[in-house]
Design a protein around this motif. Structure first.
Motif, PDB file in Angstrom:
ATOM      1  N   PRO A  16       1.305   2.086 -13.554  1.00 14.03           N
ATOM      2  CA  PRO A  16       1.926   1.058 -14.406  1.00 14.03           C
ATOM      3  C   PRO A  16       2.914   0.198 -13.617  1.00 14.03           C
ATOM      4  N   LEU A  17       3.020  -1.057 -14.011  1.00 15.24           N
ATOM      5  CA  LEU A  17       3.923  -1.993 -13.344  1.00 15.24           C
ATOM      6  C   LEU A  17       4.703  -2.782 -14.379  1.00 15.24           C
ATOM      7  N   ARG A  18       5.984  -2.940 -14.143  1.00 17.95           N
ATOM      8  CA  ARG A  18       6.820  -3.759 -15.024  1.00 17.95           C
ATOM      9  C   ARG A  18       7.700  -4.680 -14.202  1.00 17.95           C
ATOM     10  N   GLY A  68       5.904   4.909 -12.322  1.00 16.30           N
ATOM     11  CA  GLY A  68       5.560   3.501 -12.427  1.00 16.30           C
ATOM     12  C   GLY A  68       6.341   2.718 -11.392  1.00 16.30           C
ATOM     13  N   ILE A  69       5.990   1.456 -11.224  1.00 14.86           N
ATOM     14  CA  ILE A  69       6.681   0.591 -10.273  1.00 14.86           C
ATOM     15  C   ILE A  69       7.403  -0.505 -11.046  1.00 14.86           C
ATOM     16  N   ALA A  70       8.679  -0.675 -10.738  1.00 14.27           N
ATOM     17  CA  ALA A  70       9.490  -1.719 -11.363  1.00 14.27           C
ATOM     18  C   ALA A  70       9.858  -2.754 -10.316  1.00 14.27           C
ATOM     19  N   GLN A  98       3.814 -13.244  -2.620  1.00 18.13           N
ATOM     20  CA  GLN A  98       2.625 -12.603  -2.067  1.00 18.13           C
ATOM     21  C   GLN A  98       2.754 -11.090  -2.112  1.00 18.13           C
ATOM     22  N   LEU A  99       3.922 -10.564  -1.764  1.00 26.27           N
ATOM     23  CA  LEU A  99       4.137  -9.118  -1.824  1.00 26.27           C
ATOM     24  C   LEU A  99       4.005  -8.607  -3.248  1.00 26.27           C
ATOM     25  N   ARG A 100       4.559  -9.336  -4.196  1.00 27.96           N
ATOM     26  CA  ARG A 100       4.435  -8.938  -5.605  1.00 27.96           C
ATOM     27  C   ARG A 100       2.976  -8.942  -6.047  1.00 27.96           C
ATOM     28  N   THR A 101       2.200  -9.951  -5.615  1.00 28.50           N
ATOM     29  CA  THR A 101       0.784 -10.016  -5.965  1.00 28.50           C
ATOM     30  C   THR A 101       0.021  -8.833  -5.396  1.00 28.50           C
ATOM     31  N   PHE A 102       0.312  -8.488  -4.140  1.00 31.60           N
ATOM     32  CA  PHE A 102      -0.368  -7.351  -3.521  1.00 31.60           C
ATOM     33  C   PHE A 102      -0.032  -6.045  -4.241  1.00 31.60           C
ATOM     34  N   ILE A 103       1.237  -5.859  -4.579  1.00 36.48           N
ATOM     35  CA  ILE A 103       1.635  -4.640  -5.299  1.00 36.48           C
ATOM     36  C   ILE A 103       0.963  -4.593  -6.660  1.00 36.48           C
ATOM     37  N   THR A 104       0.864  -5.745  -7.323  1.00 29.20           N
ATOM     38  CA  THR A 104       0.293  -5.799  -8.668  1.00 29.20           C
ATOM     39  C   THR A 104      -1.167  -5.369  -8.682  1.00 29.20           C
ATOM     40  N   TYR A 105      -1.984  -5.950  -7.791  1.00 25.32           N
ATOM     41  CA  TYR A 105      -3.411  -5.611  -7.858  1.00 25.32           C
ATOM     42  C   TYR A 105      -3.681  -4.214  -7.303  1.00 25.32           C
ATOM     43  N   LYS A 106      -2.901  -3.769  -6.315  1.00 32.61           N
ATOM     44  CA  LYS A 106      -3.090  -2.401  -5.798  1.00 32.61           C
ATOM     45  C   LYS A 106      -2.676  -1.372  -6.844  1.00 32.61           C
ATOM     46  N   ALA A 107      -1.609  -1.673  -7.596  1.00 33.30           N
ATOM     47  CA  ALA A 107      -1.175  -0.761  -8.655  1.00 33.30           C
ATOM     48  C   ALA A 107      -2.222  -0.682  -9.762  1.00 33.30           C
ATOM     49  N   ALA A 108      -2.830  -1.827 -10.116  1.00 34.85           N
ATOM     50  CA  ALA A 108      -3.858  -1.831 -11.152  1.00 34.85           C
ATOM     51  C   ALA A 108      -5.066  -1.001 -10.732  1.00 34.85           C
ATOM     52  N   LYS A 128       0.836  -1.207   0.000  1.00 37.65           N
ATOM     53  CA  LYS A 128       0.000   0.000   0.000  1.00 37.65           C
ATOM     54  C   LYS A 128       0.868   1.253   0.000  1.00 37.65           C
ATOM     55  N   HIS A 129       1.942   1.227   0.789  1.00 43.81           N
ATOM     56  CA  HIS A 129       2.832   2.391   0.853  1.00 43.81           C
ATOM     57  C   HIS A 129       3.555   2.624  -0.470  1.00 43.81           C
ATOM     58  N   LEU A 130       4.046   1.538  -1.087  1.00 45.40           N
ATOM     59  CA  LEU A 130       4.785   1.685  -2.342  1.00 45.40           C
ATOM     60  C   LEU A 130       3.878   2.192  -3.465  1.00 45.40           C
ATOM     61  N   VAL A 131       2.654   1.645  -3.560  1.00 45.51           N
ATOM     62  CA  VAL A 131       1.731   2.077  -4.602  1.00 45.51           C
ATOM     63  C   VAL A 131       1.322   3.532  -4.378  1.00 45.51           C
ATOM     64  N   GLY A 132       1.068   3.908  -3.125  1.00 40.34           N
ATOM     65  CA  GLY A 132       0.727   5.300  -2.833  1.00 40.34           C
ATOM     66  C   GLY A 132       1.854   6.251  -3.158  1.00 40.34           C
ATOM     67  N   LYS A 133       3.081   5.821  -2.911  1.00 41.77           N
ATOM     68  CA  LYS A 133       4.249   6.647  -3.220  1.00 41.77           C
ATOM     69  C   LYS A 133       4.396   6.846  -4.726  1.00 41.77           C
ATOM     70  N   ALA A 134       4.218   5.756  -5.489  1.00 41.78           N
ATOM     71  CA  ALA A 134       4.307   5.865  -6.945  1.00 41.78           C
ATOM     72  C   ALA A 134       3.181   6.722  -7.495  1.00 41.78           C
TER      73      ALA A 134
END
Length: 352
Positions: free
Chosen positions: A291-293, A246-248, A276-286, A234-240
């Motif tokens: 954007p996510l790469r 975007g998030i890499a 699990q962390l990658r999955t959480f970042i992925t759906y929160k970013a969407a 949540k923090h990383l997506v909010g920061k981006a």
């Protein structure tokens, strides 16, 4: 997961249905293993009628039981699959229907029953959200749940971002971004080690009180680690989102098979929940329109982000980075996160 609130009679009907479906799946697994085939049609032709009469299943329930057995056998053909008595049961659109958002109709061995939904989840009330595909009926700790897939519309994106927030994932530091912010994993590792010692002591005692405490504490560690991953993502997506970046992320698929660790480090490696962390970042970013790469993590921790020199000697210790060419020195994870962000800027779009 959506929590159900069946009456006592409905709960007994659901339990009887789960036992019948899983017993039928075990019977189908025996046939699949004996014939050495994972083909659903082959198994269905042989035992479909028997399953319906022996276990009192409807046509679709018998088909779902056969499919469950064949899918389990396909995963590992060296052993005969065994399904737990109260394991999850799949419900598709033929045997499940929604009566609004607060009631669901489920087919059981005794007929259809309509059950209230106590907790509908955060996303079920979102405008445009739809429930798709099949749902799994789960019985856990005396309560019934439906694991459903909810499709939430994504907000429109503004195009490719000018900057990328690189994120380096790890065990000591769960996540380090290219701005230098570190999310330490010391607390999670301390909880896991303390729980491992406690489990060992309780399992050694083998008393009734020890077993009660083990049952009480089960899944507590998993919930704690999941909460930590939710907060980090949540923090990383909010920061981006705030910086319009975007998030890499590094693609760590198969890393447990590639790396070699000491015996003392095995528990840390295999309890590392990077996926699990990658999955959480992925759906929160969407959901946030970020954007996510995914990028290749190869040599990101050995390459100097200033001069580009790649050398194994650039990383003398786990925490430190010191370039042997230009002399740059700093935290190794921060240097790797910068390299990950730069690779995303020149790579093709690749989101999980």
């Amino acid at each position: 997961m959506l929590k159900l609130a069946p009456s006592a009679q409905q709960a007994e009907s659901l339990l009887a249905t789960m036992r019948a479906c899983n017993a039928a799946a075990n019977r189908a697994a025996e046939v699949a293993f004996a014939l050495r085939t994972a083909n659903k049609m082959t198994v269905q032709k042989l035992i479909y009628t028997d399953l319906r009469h022996q276990f009192g299943l409807s046509a679709q329930m018998a088909i779902r039981a056969i499919a469950k057995a064949c899918e389990a056998y396909k995963r590992n053909k060296t052993i005969k699959p065994m399904v737990r008595e109260l394991g999850a049961v799949a419900y598709d659109q033929r045997i499940l229907s929604w009566k609004g958002r607060d009631q669901v109709s489920l087919l059981t061995t005794g007929g259809r029953i309509i059950i209230p939904v106590v907790y509908q989840g955060r996303w079920s009330a979102t405008a445009g959200a739809t429930m798709r595909g099949q749902a799994d009926l789960i019985y856990r700790d005396g309560a019934f749940y439906l694991a459903v897939v909810i499709e939430v519309p994504e907000p429109p994106r503004e195009g490719a971002p000018s900057e990328w927030l690189g994120v380096d994932l790890g065990i000591v530091n769960l996540a380090t971004d290219s701005s230098g912010e570190v999310h330490c994993g010391k607390g999670v590792r301390a909880v896991r080690r303390r729980n491992a010692r406690l489990r060992a002591r309780l399992q050694t005692k083998r008393t009734k009180s020890a077993k009660r405490l083990l049952r009480k504490r089960r899944r507590k560690e998993t919930r704690f680690a999941r909460d930590v991953n939710h907060r980090i993502s949540k923090h990383l997506v909010g920061k981006a989102q705030d910086t319009r970046s975007g998030i890499a992320l590094e693609d760590l698929e198969g890393i447990r098979d590639r790396v070699t660790v000491t015996k003392a480090q095995r528990a840390d490696l295999h309890s590392w929940s990077f996926r699990q962390l990658r999955t959480f970042i992925t759906y929160k970013a969407a959901l946030a329109g970020v954007p996510l790469r995914l990028v290749d993590p190869r040599n990101t921790s050995r390459t100097c982000h200033r001069c580009g020199h790649c050398d194994k000697r650039n990383r003398p210790t786990r925490d430190d980075f010191s370039c042997v060419r230009c002399g740059f020195a700093g935290p190794a994870d921060h240097n790797a996160a910068i390299n990950i962000g730069r690779r995303a800027a020149v790579s093709q779009p690749y989101a999980a």
